[in-house]
Design a protein around this motif. Structure first.
Motif, PDB file in Angstrom:
ATOM      1  N   SER A 194     -44.557 -71.918   6.886  1.00  0.00           N
ATOM      2  CA  SER A 194     -43.875 -71.631   8.133  1.00  0.00           C
ATOM      3  C   SER A 194     -44.399 -70.353   8.869  1.00  0.00           C
ATOM      4  N   GLY A 195     -45.750 -70.288   8.744  1.00  0.00           N
ATOM      5  CA  GLY A 195     -46.539 -68.988   9.428  1.00  0.00           C
ATOM      6  C   GLY A 195     -46.642 -68.033   8.323  1.00  0.00           C
ATOM      7  N   GLU A 196     -45.716 -67.435   7.546  1.00  0.00           N
ATOM      8  CA  GLU A 196     -45.629 -66.470   6.445  1.00  0.00           C
ATOM      9  C   GLU A 196     -44.355 -66.855   5.719  1.00  0.00           C
ATOM     10  N   GLY A 197     -44.712 -66.833   4.341  1.00  0.00           N
ATOM     11  CA  GLY A 197     -43.515 -66.811   3.532  1.00  0.00           C
ATOM     12  C   GLY A 197     -43.654 -67.217   2.102  1.00  0.00           C
ATOM     13  N   GLY A 198     -42.708 -67.179   1.171  1.00  0.00           N
ATOM     14  CA  GLY A 198     -43.081 -67.385  -0.083  1.00  0.00           C
ATOM     15  C   GLY A 198     -41.889 -67.514  -0.853  1.00  0.00           C
ATOM     16  N   ILE A 199     -41.963 -68.311  -1.891  1.00  0.00           N
ATOM     17  CA  ILE A 199     -40.626 -68.809  -2.688  1.00  0.00           C
ATOM     18  C   ILE A 199     -40.814 -68.270  -4.276  1.00  0.00           C
ATOM     19  N   CYS A 200     -40.065 -67.664  -5.085  1.00  0.00           N
ATOM     20  CA  CYS A 200     -40.163 -67.432  -6.387  1.00  0.00           C
ATOM     21  C   CYS A 200     -39.046 -68.376  -7.173  1.00  0.00           C
ATOM     22  N   VAL A 201     -39.585 -68.910  -8.297  1.00  0.00           N
ATOM     23  CA  VAL A 201     -38.647 -69.788  -8.830  1.00  0.00           C
ATOM     24  C   VAL A 201     -38.391 -69.333 -10.324  1.00  0.00           C
ATOM     25  N   THR A 202     -37.467 -69.516 -10.866  1.00  0.00           N
ATOM     26  CA  THR A 202     -37.194 -69.153 -12.513  1.00  0.00           C
ATOM     27  C   THR A 202     -35.841 -70.074 -12.891  1.00  0.00           C
ATOM     28  N   SER A 203     -35.996 -70.158 -14.212  1.00  0.00           N
ATOM     29  CA  SER A 203     -34.905 -70.904 -14.552  1.00  0.00           C
ATOM     30  C   SER A 203     -33.791 -69.684 -15.308  1.00  0.00           C
ATOM     31  N   ASP A 204     -34.278 -68.334 -15.366  1.00  0.00           N
ATOM     32  CA  ASP A 204     -33.384 -67.524 -15.946  1.00  0.00           C
ATOM     33  C   ASP A 204     -32.753 -66.611 -14.779  1.00  0.00           C
ATOM     34  N   ALA A 205     -31.274 -66.547 -15.312  1.00  0.00           N
ATOM     35  CA  ALA A 205     -30.321 -65.841 -14.257  1.00  0.00           C
ATOM     36  C   ALA A 205     -30.953 -64.360 -14.180  1.00  0.00           C
ATOM     37  N   LYS A 206     -31.427 -63.762 -15.166  1.00  0.00           N
ATOM     38  CA  LYS A 206     -31.467 -62.505 -15.109  1.00  0.00           C
ATOM     39  C   LYS A 206     -32.612 -61.965 -14.193  1.00  0.00           C
ATOM     40  N   LEU A 207     -33.673 -62.698 -14.534  1.00  0.00           N
ATOM     41  CA  LEU A 207     -34.954 -62.642 -13.929  1.00  0.00           C
ATOM     42  C   LEU A 207     -34.676 -62.792 -12.097  1.00  0.00           C
ATOM     43  N   ALA A 208     -33.916 -63.881 -12.021  1.00  0.00           N
ATOM     44  CA  ALA A 208     -33.527 -64.370 -10.871  1.00  0.00           C
ATOM     45  C   ALA A 208     -32.638 -62.803  -9.988  1.00  0.00           C
ATOM     46  N   ARG A 209     -32.054 -62.468 -10.776  1.00  0.00           N
ATOM     47  CA  ARG A 209     -31.170 -61.355 -10.085  1.00  0.00           C
ATOM     48  C   ARG A 209     -31.860 -60.185  -9.734  1.00  0.00           C
ATOM     49  N   ARG A 210     -33.037 -59.828 -10.617  1.00  0.00           N
ATOM     50  CA  ARG A 210     -33.887 -58.883 -10.694  1.00  0.00           C
ATOM     51  C   ARG A 210     -35.006 -58.960  -9.316  1.00  0.00           C
ATOM     52  N   LEU A 211     -35.450 -60.353  -9.242  1.00  0.00           N
ATOM     53  CA  LEU A 211     -36.181 -60.804  -8.047  1.00  0.00           C
ATOM     54  C   LEU A 211     -35.292 -60.546  -6.788  1.00  0.00           C
ATOM     55  N   GLN A 212     -34.074 -60.875  -6.874  1.00  0.00           N
ATOM     56  CA  GLN A 212     -33.291 -60.547  -5.331  1.00  0.00           C
ATOM     57  C   GLN A 212     -32.934 -59.162  -5.258  1.00  0.00           C
ATOM     58  N   LEU A 213     -32.926 -58.445  -6.374  1.00  0.00           N
ATOM     59  CA  LEU A 213     -32.947 -56.962  -6.046  1.00  0.00           C
ATOM     60  C   LEU A 213     -34.032 -56.216  -5.615  1.00  0.00           C
ATOM     61  N   VAL A 214     -35.104 -56.854  -6.003  1.00  0.00           N
ATOM     62  CA  VAL A 214     -36.254 -56.022  -5.343  1.00  0.00           C
ATOM     63  C   VAL A 214     -36.613 -56.668  -4.107  1.00  0.00           C
ATOM     64  N   ARG A 215     -36.128 -57.867  -3.781  1.00  0.00           N
ATOM     65  CA  ARG A 215     -36.420 -58.300  -2.279  1.00  0.00           C
ATOM     66  C   ARG A 215     -35.640 -57.677  -1.315  1.00  0.00           C
ATOM     67  N   ASN A 216     -34.579 -56.945  -1.792  1.00  0.00           N
ATOM     68  CA  ASN A 216     -33.807 -56.456  -0.713  1.00  0.00           C
ATOM     69  C   ASN A 216     -32.937 -55.329  -1.163  1.00  0.00           C
ATOM     70  N   HIS A 217     -33.738 -53.917  -1.095  1.00  0.00           N
ATOM     71  CA  HIS A 217     -33.151 -52.807  -1.244  1.00  0.00           C
ATOM     72  C   HIS A 217     -32.129 -52.573  -2.497  1.00  0.00           C
ATOM     73  N   GLY A 218     -32.677 -53.100  -3.519  1.00  0.00           N
ATOM     74  CA  GLY A 218     -31.975 -53.072  -4.597  1.00  0.00           C
ATOM     75  C   GLY A 218     -31.389 -51.823  -5.177  1.00  0.00           C
ATOM     76  N   GLU A 219     -31.915 -50.750  -4.784  1.00  0.00           N
ATOM     77  CA  GLU A 219     -31.417 -49.459  -5.255  1.00  0.00           C
ATOM     78  C   GLU A 219     -29.922 -49.281  -4.790  1.00  0.00           C
ATOM     79  N   ASN A 220     -29.588 -49.707  -3.743  1.00  0.00           N
ATOM     80  CA  ASN A 220     -28.132 -49.972  -3.267  1.00  0.00           C
ATOM     81  C   ASN A 220     -27.221 -50.750  -3.759  1.00  0.00           C
ATOM     82  N   VAL A 221     -27.706 -51.727  -4.642  1.00  0.00           N
ATOM     83  CA  VAL A 221     -27.090 -52.794  -5.261  1.00  0.00           C
ATOM     84  C   VAL A 221     -26.776 -52.839  -6.697  1.00  0.00           C
ATOM     85  N   VAL A 222     -27.709 -52.258  -7.398  1.00  0.00           N
ATOM     86  CA  VAL A 222     -27.673 -52.235  -8.764  1.00  0.00           C
ATOM     87  C   VAL A 222     -26.254 -51.698  -9.359  1.00  0.00           C
ATOM     88  N   ALA A 223     -26.022 -52.530 -10.432  1.00  0.00           N
ATOM     89  CA  ALA A 223     -24.601 -51.912 -10.951  1.00  0.00           C
ATOM     90  C   ALA A 223     -25.114 -51.312 -12.257  1.00  0.00           C
TER      91      ALA A 223
END
Ligand SMILES: *Cc1c(COP(=O)(O)O)cnc(C)c1O
Length: 424
Positions: free
Chosen positions: A209-238
């Motif tokens: 698509s010009g630029e872009g990437g996809i991470c995949v994982t079967s581990d829900a914890k890793l997926a959440r951590r990837l989402q946090l790093v992707r998007n200003h996780g410091e505001n969202v971490v519980a």
């Protein structure tokens, strides 16, 4: 006059090969849909549904999950971002060792450095150019935290074996699958065997698509951590639920336009890849018998997507240098390159052990040096043997593929005439 084009004869490929265009009307319609919606990104870097991105981003992720049969896809704005996020997600900490191959794009090997990880280079095996599992096993130390396997040129590394090894040792396997969409080992898609797999959607890849990437994982914890790093996780971490380490967020978010284009590309991936597989098969079958010319190896049970059609030349058997052979092929109308990228420990950053700040961090945490020939197999292949044809770039019909075969056979047959061009 010689028949060889490089010596003034007619070229074997009659018309210059056109560029392959995978972007068409469907992509145009997808972009139009997003533009008309007025919403070019659905992300907010704060808690709430918008933390996960807009409609197109989420559609792409759900579709990627469905097609790859994996629980979580996390889109990012490049595979480089994906590799950085993966290092964060698995908790790479200062001084942790991460085993990497030398024959890969630079992002693979610098990703650990961001978190203080120490890349440890392990050589490749010569038939598929992927990291050698025996050497990986020997290189695991008490400090090893992860192995990064690169499914290079579209062929899987020995993924199941590496995953078993990682599980036995309690470490992570990350797959850099940037080049390998639809590649597979024993029916398991590249990217889905490791703890995290990372794909690239940059302009040069099979689907893009010009630029872009996809991470995949079967581990829900890793997926959440990837989402946090992707998007200003410091505001969202519980505070109570999340491990805060490495959760400083970036903006690795994909735009709605890129996601919409990527969805179309994903739908058409099989078509794009199988077209190129077909060209590669004609090329391989038509030249397999030539001495001194070794066509790409496909391990039993594997699918190669031929991101690169990588041949190994033996200059002693051919009696002519790789450079001259390559130029003669190019003159026949067969676009090709010698070597891939240099073994990555040659980068000044490794040679000089300097990455972050002025005090050589994180190299200050290790005695490992990056001088000399760390990986002799990669060196030999790169310096002497590898010749490549970048399949996704070119529009290779069956007729053109047959002409490419003719070009190789002609240069091979008449290579004696090339000797005088050799000034080795
Ligand atoms: C292209 C590529 C990358 C980086 O992909 P981007 O999406 O451009 O960041 C990483 N690793 C490998 C092996 C690649 O080929």
């Amino acid at each position: 006059m010689s028949e060889l084009a490089i010596l003034g004869g007619p070229s074997a490929v009659r018309r210059p090969i056109g560029a392959y265009r995978s972007i068409g009307d469907d992509e145009r319609a997808a972009v139009d849909r997003v533009l008309r919606s007025g919403c070019l990104s659905g992300f907010y870097g704060s808690p709430g549904p918008e933390f996960f991105g807009g409609e197109e981003v989420q559609r792409l992720e759900r579709e990627w999950e469905r097609r790859y049969g994996i629980a979580h896809a996390v889109s990012v704005n490049s595979a480089t971002s994906g590799l950085f996020a993966a290092m964060a997600a698995i908790g790479i900490s200062p001084g942790d060792e991460v085993i990497v191959p030398p024959y890969t794009m630079s992002a693979t090997v610098v990703a650990p450095l961001l978190y203080g990880g120490i890349p440890v280079f392990v050589d490749i095996e010569p038939r598929t150019f992927c990291i050698d599992p025996d050497l990986v096993e020997a290189a695991i130390s008490p400090r090893t935290k992860a192995i990064v396997a690169v499914n290079l040129f579209g062929h899987p590394a020995e993924l199941e074996r590496l995953r078993n090894l990682a599980d036995e040792r309690g470490i992570f396997l990350i797959e850099d699958s940037a080049q390998a969409p639809l590649g597979a080992e024993n029916g398991r898609p590249c990217g889905t065997v490791g703890h995290i797999g990372v794909f690239s959607l940059n302009y040069h890849k099979h689907i893009h698509s010009g630029e872009g990437g996809i991470c995949v994982t079967s581990d829900a914890k890793l997926a959440r951590r990837l989402q946090l790093v992707r998007n200003h996780g410091e505001n969202v971490v519980a505070e109570e639920n999340d491990d805060l380490s490495n959760m400083i967020g970036f903006n690795y978010r994909m735009s709605e336009i890129h996601a919409a284009i990527s969805s179309v590309q994903l739908d058409n991936a099989e078509r794009h890849v199988s077209l190129r597989e077909r060209a590669a098969a004609i090329l391989a079958d038509g030249t397999r018998d030539l001495e001194g010319w070794t066509v790409p190896h496909v391990r039993p049970g594997c699918r190669h997507n031929y991101y690169m059609f990588t041949v190994r030349l033996d200059d002693e058997v051919l009696g002519v240098s790789r450079g001259t052979f390559s130029r003669a092929l190019a003159a026949e109308g067969f676009p090709n390159e010698v070597g891939y990228v240099q073994p990555q420990y040659r980068l000044p950053m490794f040679r000089k052990r300097k990455a972050i700040g002025k005090d050589n961090w994180p190299f200050s945490l290790t005695d490992r040096k990056y001088d000399g020939v760390l990986c002799p197999v990669a060196e030999r292949l790169h310096e002497r043997e590898v010749l490549q044809f970048q399949v996704p770039s070119w529009d290779v019909s069956d007729d053109v593929a047959a002409e490419l075969v003719a070009a190789v056979r002609k240069v091979h047959r008449k290579r004696g005439e090339l000797k005088r061009l050799d000034n080795r």
